[in-house]
Write a protein that holds these residues in place. Structure first.
Motif, mmCIF file in Angstrom:
data_model
loop_
_atom_site.group_PDB
_atom_site.id
_atom_site.type_symbol
_atom_site.label_atom_id
_atom_site.label_comp_id
_atom_site.label_asym_id
_atom_site.label_seq_id
_atom_site.Cartn_x
_atom_site.Cartn_y
_atom_site.Cartn_z
ATOM 1 N N LEU A 145 0.798 -1.227 0.000
ATOM 2 C CA LEU A 145 0.000 0.000 0.000
ATOM 3 C C LEU A 145 0.832 1.279 0.000
ATOM 4 O O LEU A 145 0.304 2.361 -0.267
ATOM 5 C CB LEU A 145 -0.942 0.007 1.208
ATOM 6 N N ASP A 146 2.108 1.185 0.297
ATOM 7 C CA ASP A 146 2.974 2.359 0.415
ATOM 8 C C ASP A 146 3.521 2.763 -0.953
ATOM 9 O O ASP A 146 4.340 2.066 -1.538
ATOM 10 C CB ASP A 146 4.122 2.051 1.377
ATOM 11 N N LYS A 147 3.092 3.907 -1.429
ATOM 12 C CA LYS A 147 3.531 4.357 -2.751
ATOM 13 C C LYS A 147 4.990 4.778 -2.789
ATOM 14 O O LYS A 147 5.558 4.953 -3.857
ATOM 15 C CB LYS A 147 2.624 5.481 -3.243
ATOM 16 N N SER A 148 5.625 4.919 -1.638
ATOM 17 C CA SER A 148 7.039 5.289 -1.634
ATOM 18 C C SER A 148 7.951 4.067 -1.514
ATOM 19 O O SER A 148 9.158 4.206 -1.553
ATOM 20 C CB SER A 148 7.326 6.268 -0.497
ATOM 21 N N ARG A 149 7.386 2.902 -1.378
ATOM 22 C CA ARG A 149 8.206 1.687 -1.284
ATOM 23 C C ARG A 149 8.075 0.890 -2.576
ATOM 24 O O ARG A 149 8.705 1.227 -3.564
ATOM 25 C CB ARG A 149 7.797 0.865 -0.064
ATOM 26 N N GLY A 150 7.276 -0.140 -2.571
ATOM 27 C CA GLY A 150 7.135 -0.959 -3.768
ATOM 28 C C GLY A 150 6.245 -0.340 -4.823
ATOM 29 O O GLY A 150 6.380 -0.615 -6.010
ATOM 30 N N ASN A 151 5.318 0.489 -4.370
ATOM 31 C CA ASN A 151 4.377 1.164 -5.259
ATOM 32 C C ASN A 151 3.472 0.174 -5.989
ATOM 33 O O ASN A 151 2.994 0.444 -7.085
ATOM 34 C CB ASN A 151 5.120 2.059 -6.252
ATOM 35 N N CYS A 152 3.232 -0.987 -5.409
ATOM 36 C CA CYS A 152 2.383 -2.022 -6.011
ATOM 37 C C CYS A 152 0.985 -1.487 -6.293
ATOM 38 O O CYS A 152 0.394 -1.770 -7.337
ATOM 39 C CB CYS A 152 2.273 -3.232 -5.096
ATOM 40 N N ILE A 153 0.457 -0.724 -5.352
ATOM 41 C CA ILE A 153 -0.914 -0.228 -5.426
ATOM 42 C C ILE A 153 -1.132 0.697 -6.628
ATOM 43 O O ILE A 153 -2.253 0.854 -7.100
ATOM 44 C CB ILE A 153 -1.305 0.471 -4.098
ATOM 45 N N SER A 154 -0.078 1.284 -7.136
ATOM 46 C CA SER A 154 -0.235 2.184 -8.283
ATOM 47 C C SER A 154 -0.667 1.451 -9.547
ATOM 48 O O SER A 154 -1.286 2.054 -10.421
ATOM 49 C CB SER A 154 1.078 2.923 -8.565
ATOM 50 N N CYS A 155 -0.357 0.177 -9.639
ATOM 51 C CA CYS A 155 -0.703 -0.583 -10.848
ATOM 52 C C CYS A 155 -1.680 -1.722 -10.606
ATOM 53 O O CYS A 155 -2.360 -2.156 -11.536
ATOM 54 C CB CYS A 155 0.561 -1.168 -11.473
ATOM 55 N N HIS A 156 -1.721 -2.250 -9.392
ATOM 56 C CA HIS A 156 -2.514 -3.449 -9.117
ATOM 57 C C HIS A 156 -3.640 -3.176 -8.126
ATOM 58 O O HIS A 156 -3.395 -2.713 -7.010
ATOM 59 C CB HIS A 156 -1.629 -4.551 -8.527
ATOM 60 N N ALA A 157 -4.861 -3.510 -8.517
ATOM 61 C CA ALA A 157 -6.011 -3.415 -7.619
ATOM 62 C C ALA A 157 -5.998 -4.609 -6.663
ATOM 63 O O ALA A 157 -5.517 -5.695 -7.008
ATOM 64 C CB ALA A 157 -7.302 -3.412 -8.425
ATOM 65 N N ILE A 158 -6.516 -4.394 -5.467
ATOM 66 C CA ILE A 158 -6.589 -5.447 -4.465
ATOM 67 C C ILE A 158 -7.809 -5.192 -3.590
ATOM 68 O O ILE A 158 -8.225 -4.037 -3.418
ATOM 69 C CB ILE A 158 -5.291 -5.502 -3.620
ATOM 70 N N ASP A 159 -8.394 -6.238 -3.061
ATOM 71 C CA ASP A 159 -9.589 -6.118 -2.225
ATOM 72 C C ASP A 159 -9.170 -5.811 -0.789
ATOM 73 O O ASP A 159 -9.131 -6.680 0.068
ATOM 74 C CB ASP A 159 -10.404 -7.412 -2.289
ATOM 75 N N ASP A 160 -8.826 -4.560 -0.550
ATOM 76 C CA ASP A 160 -8.388 -4.090 0.756
ATOM 77 C C ASP A 160 -9.015 -2.715 0.958
ATOM 78 O O ASP A 160 -8.892 -1.848 0.092
ATOM 79 C CB ASP A 160 -6.860 -4.004 0.805
ATOM 80 N N ALA A 161 -9.687 -2.542 2.076
ATOM 81 C CA ALA A 161 -10.403 -1.281 2.336
ATOM 82 C C ALA A 161 -9.479 -0.070 2.280
ATOM 83 O O ALA A 161 -9.920 1.031 1.945
ATOM 84 C CB ALA A 161 -11.095 -1.346 3.694
ATOM 85 N N ASP A 162 -8.205 -0.244 2.583
ATOM 86 C CA ASP A 162 -7.265 0.874 2.584
ATOM 87 C C ASP A 162 -6.565 1.073 1.239
ATOM 88 O O ASP A 162 -5.692 1.934 1.124
ATOM 89 C CB ASP A 162 -6.216 0.680 3.679
#
Length: 120
Positions: A39-56
């Motif tokens: 979820l941390d855009k300053s680390r792996g930045n996974c969330i910037s490209c991949h959707a996930i079923d997580d409320a946050d």
């Protein structure tokens, strides 16, 4: 003799139960760390490209495949880890950065992310 065997079996079972609890705690910590990295855009930045079923998971991207049915898609967890480590091995034209090969994430962070997304 049977009392000795019974005592040894009980002792072994107690040892197994104790050791089973320790990895569960470590597993929960690993998943929590993986979630933080994901979820941390300053680390792996996974969330910037991949959707996930997580409320946050706010403003998740749609460039990469969504994180769902990961255990079914990757029955061998090692293949999922290898994909994250260097997606260019399977697809040289991928837009996913080789996060392990280029040291974007540490080995421990990759392991944690794998544990986190594998539960979806």
């Amino acid at each position: 003799m049977s009392r000795l065997i019974t005592a040894l079996l009980v002792a072994s079972l107690c040892g197994l139960l104790h050791s089973a609890r320790v990895p569960a705690t470590e597993q929960a910590e690993l998943i929590a760390e993986g979630r933080a990295v994901y979820l941390d855009k300053s680390r792996g930045n996974c969330i910037s490209c991949h959707a996930i079923d997580d409320a946050d998971a706010k403003l998740a991207g749609r460039q990469g495949p969504p994180m769902f049915m990961m255990a079914q898609r990757f029955p061998d967890k090692r293949k999922l880890r290898a994909q994250i480590w260097d997606a260019t091995r399977n697809n040289p034209l991928t837009i996913m950065p080789p996060v392990g090969k280029h040291w974007i994430l540490s080995e421990e962070e990759i392991d944690a992310v794998v544990e986190y997304i594998y539960q979806f």
